[in-house]
Design a protein around this motif. Structure first.
Motif, PDB file in Angstrom:
ATOM      1  N   ASN A  45       0.807  -1.193   0.140  1.00 35.84           N
ATOM      2  CA  ASN A  45      -0.015   0.237   0.112  1.00 35.84           C
ATOM      3  C   ASN A  45       0.955   1.225   0.011  1.00 35.84           C
ATOM      4  O   ASN A  45       0.522   2.131  -0.720  1.00 35.84           O
ATOM      5  CB  ASN A  45      -0.706   0.039   1.175  1.00 35.84           C
ATOM      6  N   ALA A  46       1.990   1.254   0.837  1.00 36.09           N
ATOM      7  CA  ALA A  46       2.735   2.628   0.794  1.00 36.09           C
ATOM      8  C   ALA A  46       3.437   2.828  -0.606  1.00 36.09           C
ATOM      9  O   ALA A  46       3.838   3.979  -0.714  1.00 36.09           O
ATOM     10  CB  ALA A  46       3.851   2.420   1.948  1.00 36.09           C
ATOM     11  N   VAL A  47       3.649   1.921  -1.419  1.00 38.67           N
ATOM     12  CA  VAL A  47       4.406   2.005  -2.624  1.00 38.67           C
ATOM     13  C   VAL A  47       3.678   3.026  -3.654  1.00 38.67           C
ATOM     14  O   VAL A  47       4.287   3.717  -4.154  1.00 38.67           O
ATOM     15  CB  VAL A  47       4.641   0.708  -3.147  1.00 38.67           C
ATOM     16  N   TYR A  48       2.318   2.859  -3.237  1.00 39.74           N
ATOM     17  CA  TYR A  48       1.441   3.655  -4.135  1.00 39.74           C
ATOM     18  C   TYR A  48       1.834   5.469  -4.050  1.00 39.74           C
ATOM     19  O   TYR A  48       1.943   6.281  -4.772  1.00 39.74           O
ATOM     20  CB  TYR A  48       0.083   3.596  -4.076  1.00 39.74           C
ATOM     21  N   LEU A  49       2.048   5.751  -2.723  1.00 40.10           N
ATOM     22  CA  LEU A  49       2.394   7.094  -2.258  1.00 40.10           C
ATOM     23  C   LEU A  49       3.505   7.465  -2.974  1.00 40.10           C
ATOM     24  O   LEU A  49       3.761   8.618  -3.736  1.00 40.10           O
ATOM     25  CB  LEU A  49       2.341   7.238  -0.900  1.00 40.10           C
ATOM     26  N   LYS A  50       4.590   6.731  -3.095  1.00 45.37           N
ATOM     27  CA  LYS A  50       5.751   7.062  -3.792  1.00 45.37           C
ATOM     28  C   LYS A  50       5.782   6.981  -4.947  1.00 45.37           C
ATOM     29  O   LYS A  50       6.428   7.868  -5.919  1.00 45.37           O
ATOM     30  CB  LYS A  50       6.999   5.841  -3.424  1.00 45.37           C
ATOM     31  N   TRP A  51       4.895   6.234  -5.790  1.00 40.44           N
ATOM     32  CA  TRP A  51       4.592   6.057  -7.177  1.00 40.44           C
ATOM     33  C   TRP A  51       4.098   7.543  -7.562  1.00 40.44           C
ATOM     34  O   TRP A  51       4.669   8.217  -8.795  1.00 40.44           O
ATOM     35  CB  TRP A  51       3.659   5.006  -7.636  1.00 40.44           C
ATOM     36  N   PHE A  52       3.252   8.031  -6.758  1.00 41.84           N
ATOM     37  CA  PHE A  52       2.289   9.340  -7.215  1.00 41.84           C
ATOM     38  C   PHE A  52       3.350  10.253  -6.922  1.00 41.84           C
ATOM     39  O   PHE A  52       3.155  11.567  -7.741  1.00 41.84           O
ATOM     40  CB  PHE A  52       1.153   9.345  -6.315  1.00 41.84           C
ATOM     41  N   GLU A  53       4.110  10.397  -5.818  1.00 40.01           N
ATOM     42  CA  GLU A  53       5.296  11.441  -5.910  1.00 40.01           C
ATOM     43  C   GLU A  53       6.114  11.347  -6.880  1.00 40.01           C
ATOM     44  O   GLU A  53       6.291  12.473  -7.540  1.00 40.01           O
ATOM     45  CB  GLU A  53       5.960  11.036  -4.490  1.00 40.01           C
ATOM     46  N   ASN A  54       6.477  10.361  -7.432  1.00 40.01           N
ATOM     47  CA  ASN A  54       7.527  10.320  -8.600  1.00 40.01           C
ATOM     48  C   ASN A  54       6.744  10.958  -9.697  1.00 40.01           C
ATOM     49  O   ASN A  54       7.193  11.616 -10.629  1.00 40.01           O
ATOM     50  CB  ASN A  54       8.130   8.879  -8.978  1.00 40.01           C
ATOM     51  N   LEU A  55       5.576  10.569  -9.891  1.00 37.41           N
ATOM     52  CA  LEU A  55       4.857  11.181 -11.073  1.00 37.41           C
ATOM     53  C   LEU A  55       4.683  12.701 -10.963  1.00 37.41           C
ATOM     54  O   LEU A  55       4.725  13.368 -11.875  1.00 37.41           O
ATOM     55  CB  LEU A  55       3.249  10.517 -11.200  1.00 37.41           C
ATOM     56  N   ARG A  56       4.266  13.048  -9.572  1.00 34.91           N
ATOM     57  CA  ARG A  56       4.114  14.328  -9.311  1.00 34.91           C
ATOM     58  C   ARG A  56       5.444  15.213  -9.747  1.00 34.91           C
ATOM     59  O   ARG A  56       5.498  16.162 -10.529  1.00 34.91           O
ATOM     60  CB  ARG A  56       3.719  14.503  -8.145  1.00 34.91           C
ATOM     61  N   ILE A  57       6.581  14.695  -9.450  1.00 34.16           N
ATOM     62  CA  ILE A  57       7.683  15.385  -9.574  1.00 34.16           C
ATOM     63  C   ILE A  57       8.068  15.542 -11.369  1.00 34.16           C
ATOM     64  O   ILE A  57       8.410  16.473 -11.632  1.00 34.16           O
ATOM     65  CB  ILE A  57       8.824  14.750  -8.940  1.00 34.16           C
ATOM     66  N   LEU A  58       7.744  14.416 -11.951  1.00 31.02           N
ATOM     67  CA  LEU A  58       7.763  14.477 -13.607  1.00 31.02           C
ATOM     68  C   LEU A  58       7.151  15.538 -14.082  1.00 31.02           C
ATOM     69  O   LEU A  58       7.179  16.190 -15.007  1.00 31.02           O
ATOM     70  CB  LEU A  58       7.508  12.950 -13.883  1.00 31.02           C
ATOM     71  N   TYR A  59       5.775  15.590 -13.512  1.00 36.38           N
ATOM     72  CA  TYR A  59       4.915  16.742 -13.794  1.00 36.38           C
ATOM     73  C   TYR A  59       5.040  17.974 -13.760  1.00 36.38           C
ATOM     74  O   TYR A  59       5.103  18.731 -14.573  1.00 36.38           O
ATOM     75  CB  TYR A  59       3.307  16.201 -13.203  1.00 36.38           C
ATOM     76  N   PHE A  60       5.794  18.326 -12.452  1.00 39.78           N
ATOM     77  CA  PHE A  60       6.341  19.396 -12.151  1.00 39.78           C
ATOM     78  C   PHE A  60       7.578  19.942 -13.160  1.00 39.78           C
ATOM     79  O   PHE A  60       7.645  21.028 -13.483  1.00 39.78           O
ATOM     80  CB  PHE A  60       6.686  19.633 -10.856  1.00 39.78           C
ATOM     81  N   GLN A  61       8.101  18.854 -13.328  1.00 39.15           N
ATOM     82  CA  GLN A  61       9.402  19.035 -14.106  1.00 39.15           C
ATOM     83  C   GLN A  61       9.128  19.170 -15.755  1.00 39.15           C
ATOM     84  O   GLN A  61       9.505  20.328 -16.550  1.00 39.15           O
ATOM     85  CB  GLN A  61      10.266  18.082 -13.958  1.00 39.15           C
ATOM     86  N   GLN A  62       8.190  18.432 -16.089  1.00 41.99           N
ATOM     87  CA  GLN A  62       7.690  18.529 -17.532  1.00 41.99           C
ATOM     88  C   GLN A  62       7.145  19.930 -17.945  1.00 41.99           C
ATOM     89  O   GLN A  62       7.123  20.270 -19.054  1.00 41.99           O
ATOM     90  CB  GLN A  62       6.737  17.485 -17.719  1.00 41.99           C
ATOM     91  N   PHE A  63       6.265  20.462 -17.052  1.00 42.62           N
ATOM     92  CA  PHE A  63       5.653  21.679 -17.184  1.00 42.62           C
ATOM     93  C   PHE A  63       6.567  22.745 -16.422  1.00 42.62           C
ATOM     94  O   PHE A  63       7.550  22.496 -15.996  1.00 42.62           O
ATOM     95  CB  PHE A  63       4.476  21.590 -16.768  1.00 42.62           C
ATOM     96  N   SER A  64       6.245  23.899 -16.340  1.00 43.68           N
ATOM     97  CA  SER A  64       6.898  24.999 -15.499  1.00 43.68           C
ATOM     98  C   SER A  64       6.452  25.310 -14.033  1.00 43.68           C
ATOM     99  O   SER A  64       6.659  26.133 -13.590  1.00 43.68           O
ATOM    100  CB  SER A  64       7.196  26.247 -16.236  1.00 43.68           C
TER     101      SER A  64
END
Length: 156
Positions: A45-64
């Motif tokens: 269950n805890a892994v999902y939070l890390k996955w979503f955090e990684n995606l959020r960082i990529l989202y922040f980096q992809q856009f400005s």
């Protein structure tokens, strides 16, 4: 989905080709690893939070999103929820999707999904708050609000 690159931003066209429906416009593909599995042989269950955090960082980096001020804005996670719909198991290939769905004065809410094939296995919502250097709430700048409207069609 086997031809999608792992850990690389996916756009709306790539998501549609992989069977991910609107309104998702941003995602990332990956595969479950052994260290992400628990004693019940599914993703911990805890892994999902890390996955979503990684995606959020990529989202922040992809856009400005990290380039809205002179310094990188400070976003903190205020709240998060998870809804587990079905198991994800070792070696499953999956696509994470993320989008901003709502904006407040100093915060915005992101929605996430985990897709195995065309099956939505897990959903989540996270409220992120923008802070000033002294850790007080900061109003979302108009440039950020405009970008979130353009990326995800977020209403005010």
């Amino acid at each position: 989905m086997t031809d999608l690159p792992f850990l690389t931003p996916l756009n709306a066209d790539q998501l549609r080709a992989a069977g991910i429906p609107e309104p998702w416009r941003f995602g990332m593909a990956d595969q479950v690893r052994f260290g992400e599995i628990d004693a019940l042989q599914h993703v911990n269950n805890a892994v999902y939070l890390k996955w979503f955090e990684n995606l959020r960082i990529l989202y922040f980096q992809q856009f400005s999103l990290w380039h809205q001020r002179d310094n990188r804005p400070k976003f903190v996670l205020r709240a998060v929820d998870l809804d587990y719909r079905s198991e994800v198991k070792l070696t499953d290939r999956y696509i994470l999707t993320g989008r901003t769905m709502k904006m407040g004065t100093s915060s915005f809410t992101m929605e996430y999904g985990v897709w195995v094939g065309d099956r939505l296995t897990t959903t989540s919502h996270a409220v992120l708050v923008m802070l000033n250097p002294d850790n007080t709430k900061a109003a979302l700048p108009e440039s950020l609000r405009t970008e979130l409207r353009e990326i995800d069609g977020v209403p005010d």
